[in-house]
Design a protein around this motif. Sequence first.
Motif, PDB file in Angstrom:
ATOM      1  N   ILE A 133      -9.697   8.052 -26.690  1.00  0.00           N
ATOM      2  CA  ILE A 133     -10.484   7.282 -25.728  1.00  0.00           C
ATOM      3  C   ILE A 133     -11.703   8.097 -25.316  1.00  0.00           C
ATOM      4  O   ILE A 133     -11.599   9.282 -25.012  1.00  0.00           O
ATOM      5  CB  ILE A 133      -9.615   6.916 -24.509  1.00  0.00           C
TER       6      ILE A 133
ATOM      7  N   GLN B 258     -15.023   5.001 -20.672  1.00  0.00           N
ATOM      8  CA  GLN B 258     -13.982   4.608 -19.724  1.00  0.00           C
ATOM      9  C   GLN B 258     -14.522   4.657 -18.285  1.00  0.00           C
ATOM     10  O   GLN B 258     -14.298   3.733 -17.500  1.00  0.00           O
ATOM     11  CB  GLN B 258     -12.780   5.531 -19.891  1.00  0.00           C
ATOM     12  N   GLN B 259     -15.273   5.714 -17.939  1.00  0.00           N
ATOM     13  CA  GLN B 259     -15.862   5.834 -16.598  1.00  0.00           C
ATOM     14  C   GLN B 259     -16.879   4.722 -16.349  1.00  0.00           C
ATOM     15  O   GLN B 259     -16.944   4.159 -15.252  1.00  0.00           O
ATOM     16  CB  GLN B 259     -16.548   7.191 -16.430  1.00  0.00           C
TER      17      GLN B 259
END
Length: 164
Positions: free
Chosen positions: A27, A32-33
């Motif tokens: 990932i 993702q952030q």
Amino acid sequence: MDTRIVDHPAFRLVGHAARVPLIHRGINPYIQQHIAALPAEEHLRLKALGNAEPSGLLAVSDDLDADYGEGSELTYLHGVAVSPSTPIPGGLDIIEVPAGTWVVIRTAGPHPQTLQNAWAMAAAEWFPFNPWRLRRGPEIVAVPDPANDFSTATCDLWLPIEPA
């Protein structure tokens, strides 16, 4: 490999973009952030705006380094596909996508490993034996069937192609 060739009219990708480093395995924490920072209602607003294929919320990689070097920067857009005539609300980033041909690779399994392996398999097993090569343009991942926790997913990887 489960593949199909699609001739697609011009469309636009709209959503929220960020420059992030390319990470080949696992990932990408920067992506993702970026997604986690978006309010839940924004995902619903984007879904309602989408009106073109590929459908649903999309993971878009654009402005990739030609060598796909680990750590090189790319533009990541979390968004949807819309027709060229769709009015776009303010505050969204837009990627204009001209008409063209795409190879769509369907994957299913542990996420994101299965999807990342599909990229490698396309380079090693599909492109050398088919009369196509990558062309400039965004690479798009549509996830029509994710698990609730995204540990597994069915994905459609859209890669822009042209005759070799």
